[in-house]
Design a protein around this motif. Sequence first.
Motif, PDB file in Angstrom:
ATOM      1  N   LYS A  13     -41.338  28.878 -22.109  1.00 36.14           N
ATOM      2  CA  LYS A  13     -40.115  28.764 -22.899  1.00 36.14           C
ATOM      3  C   LYS A  13     -40.449  29.161 -24.325  1.00 36.14           C
ATOM      4  O   LYS A  13     -41.401  28.623 -24.909  1.00 36.14           O
ATOM      5  N   SER A  14     -39.692  30.130 -24.868  1.00 29.86           N
ATOM      6  CA  SER A  14     -39.979  30.576 -26.231  1.00 29.86           C
ATOM      7  C   SER A  14     -38.800  31.369 -26.779  1.00 29.86           C
ATOM      8  O   SER A  14     -38.132  32.090 -26.043  1.00 29.86           O
ATOM      9  N   ASP A  15     -38.588  31.242 -28.091  1.00 24.17           N
ATOM     10  CA  ASP A  15     -37.592  32.091 -28.744  1.00 24.17           C
ATOM     11  C   ASP A  15     -38.265  33.325 -29.343  1.00 24.17           C
ATOM     12  O   ASP A  15     -37.664  34.070 -30.098  1.00 24.17           O
ATOM     13  N   ASP A  16     -39.531  33.547 -28.960  1.00 27.51           N
ATOM     14  CA  ASP A  16     -40.304  34.680 -29.450  1.00 27.51           C
ATOM     15  C   ASP A  16     -40.771  35.549 -28.278  1.00 27.51           C
ATOM     16  O   ASP A  16     -41.972  35.725 -28.060  1.00 27.51           O
ATOM     17  N   THR A  17     -39.825  36.050 -27.484  1.00 32.39           N
ATOM     18  CA  THR A  17     -40.196  36.955 -26.402  1.00 32.39           C
ATOM     19  C   THR A  17     -40.018  38.395 -26.870  1.00 32.39           C
ATOM     20  O   THR A  17     -39.249  38.673 -27.785  1.00 32.39           O
ATOM     21  N   VAL A  18     -40.751  39.287 -26.217  1.00 27.57           N
ATOM     22  CA  VAL A  18     -40.620  40.724 -26.457  1.00 27.57           C
ATOM     23  C   VAL A  18     -40.095  41.324 -25.157  1.00 27.57           C
ATOM     24  O   VAL A  18     -40.674  41.090 -24.092  1.00 27.57           O
ATOM     25  N   VAL A  19     -38.986  42.062 -25.214  1.00 25.52           N
ATOM     26  CA  VAL A  19     -38.410  42.651 -24.012  1.00 25.52           C
ATOM     27  C   VAL A  19     -38.864  44.101 -23.899  1.00 25.52           C
ATOM     28  O   VAL A  19     -38.647  44.907 -24.802  1.00 25.52           O
ATOM     29  N   SER A  30     -46.832  29.652 -24.874  1.00 27.03           N
ATOM     30  CA  SER A  30     -45.577  29.052 -24.411  1.00 27.03           C
ATOM     31  C   SER A  30     -45.627  28.696 -22.921  1.00 27.03           C
ATOM     32  O   SER A  30     -44.706  28.080 -22.401  1.00 27.03           O
ATOM     33  N   LEU A  31     -46.695  29.093 -22.228  1.00 24.26           N
ATOM     34  CA  LEU A  31     -46.828  28.819 -20.799  1.00 24.26           C
ATOM     35  C   LEU A  31     -47.324  27.406 -20.547  1.00 24.26           C
ATOM     36  O   LEU A  31     -48.156  26.893 -21.296  1.00 24.26           O
ATOM     37  N   ASP A  32     -46.841  26.798 -19.456  1.00 20.69           N
ATOM     38  CA  ASP A  32     -47.412  25.544 -18.969  1.00 20.69           C
ATOM     39  C   ASP A  32     -48.576  25.957 -18.075  1.00 20.69           C
ATOM     40  O   ASP A  32     -48.409  26.197 -16.877  1.00 20.69           O
ATOM     41  N   ILE A  33     -49.741  26.104 -18.652  1.00 22.01           N
ATOM     42  CA  ILE A  33     -50.895  26.684 -17.975  1.00 22.01           C
ATOM     43  C   ILE A  33     -51.312  25.904 -16.731  1.00 22.01           C
ATOM     44  O   ILE A  33     -51.968  26.441 -15.841  1.00 22.01           O
ATOM     45  N   SER A  34     -50.883  24.638 -16.624  1.00 25.40           N
ATOM     46  CA  SER A  34     -51.226  23.836 -15.438  1.00 25.40           C
ATOM     47  C   SER A  34     -50.544  24.370 -14.178  1.00 25.40           C
ATOM     48  O   SER A  34     -50.917  23.988 -13.072  1.00 25.40           O
ATOM     49  N   LEU A  35     -49.561  25.256 -14.335  1.00 23.37           N
ATOM     50  CA  LEU A  35     -48.818  25.798 -13.194  1.00 23.37           C
ATOM     51  C   LEU A  35     -49.313  27.183 -12.766  1.00 23.37           C
ATOM     52  O   LEU A  35     -48.681  27.831 -11.936  1.00 23.37           O
ATOM     53  N   PHE A  36     -50.465  27.617 -13.290  1.00 22.91           N
ATOM     54  CA  PHE A  36     -50.960  28.967 -13.011  1.00 22.91           C
ATOM     55  C   PHE A  36     -52.388  28.951 -12.489  1.00 22.91           C
ATOM     56  O   PHE A  36     -53.197  28.131 -12.895  1.00 22.91           O
ATOM     57  N   GLU A  37     -52.659  29.892 -11.572  1.00 24.93           N
ATOM     58  CA  GLU A  37     -54.012  30.146 -11.074  1.00 24.93           C
ATOM     59  C   GLU A  37     -54.356  31.589 -11.374  1.00 24.93           C
ATOM     60  O   GLU A  37     -53.488  32.464 -11.313  1.00 24.93           O
ATOM     61  N   ASP A  38     -55.636  31.868 -11.608  1.00 23.17           N
ATOM     62  CA  ASP A  38     -56.070  33.243 -11.789  1.00 23.17           C
ATOM     63  C   ASP A  38     -55.919  34.016 -10.484  1.00 23.17           C
ATOM     64  O   ASP A  38     -55.959  33.443  -9.396  1.00 23.17           O
ATOM     65  N   SER A  39     -55.744  35.318 -10.602  1.00 19.96           N
ATOM     66  CA  SER A  39     -55.637  36.216  -9.462  1.00 19.96           C
ATOM     67  C   SER A  39     -56.563  37.399  -9.707  1.00 19.96           C
ATOM     68  O   SER A  39     -56.779  37.790 -10.858  1.00 19.96           O
ATOM     69  N   ALA A  40     -57.078  37.976  -8.652  1.00 20.13           N
ATOM     70  CA  ALA A  40     -57.939  39.158  -8.779  1.00 20.13           C
ATOM     71  C   ALA A  40     -57.123  40.452  -8.806  1.00 20.13           C
ATOM     72  O   ALA A  40     -57.665  41.530  -9.011  1.00 20.13           O
ATOM     73  N   THR A  41     -55.806  40.356  -8.631  1.00 17.20           N
ATOM     74  CA  THR A  41     -54.952  41.545  -8.563  1.00 17.20           C
ATOM     75  C   THR A  41     -54.888  42.272  -9.899  1.00 17.20           C
ATOM     76  O   THR A  41     -54.799  41.647 -10.950  1.00 17.20           O
ATOM     77  N   LYS A  42     -54.918  43.584  -9.823  1.00 19.23           N
ATOM     78  CA  LYS A  42     -54.758  44.464 -10.995  1.00 19.23           C
ATOM     79  C   LYS A  42     -53.795  45.582 -10.609  1.00 19.23           C
ATOM     80  O   LYS A  42     -53.669  45.933  -9.440  1.00 19.23           O
TER      81      LYS A  42
END
Length: 93
Positions: A13-19, A30-42
């Motif tokens: 959540k942020s009022d500072d996004t870039v579109v 602004s991320l709730d980092i507890s809801l993310f896992e790393d991925s090897a995808t590129k």
Amino acid sequence: MPTATWKGKVLAKSDDTVVVEGNHYFPADSLDISLFEDSATKSVCPWKGTASYKTVVVDGERNVDAAWYYPDPKGAAAQITGRFAFWKGVQIA
């Protein structure tokens, strides 16, 4: 204020996004980092560079590679350095 949600949880959540190309890029802090896992995808974009991904995890459900970011974007995309965008059912409102 732009808010990214999935399965009822606020991911960012942020009022500072870039579109860029219709996608809101949220600042990393602004991320709730507890809801993310790393991925090897590129993946590679010709003008933005190489994207990395993260998997969203909410209440045990995984949305694989639903967030992406450019750790070292090309010059034309410098404005999205340190920012994350979403797809795969993540709602931006």
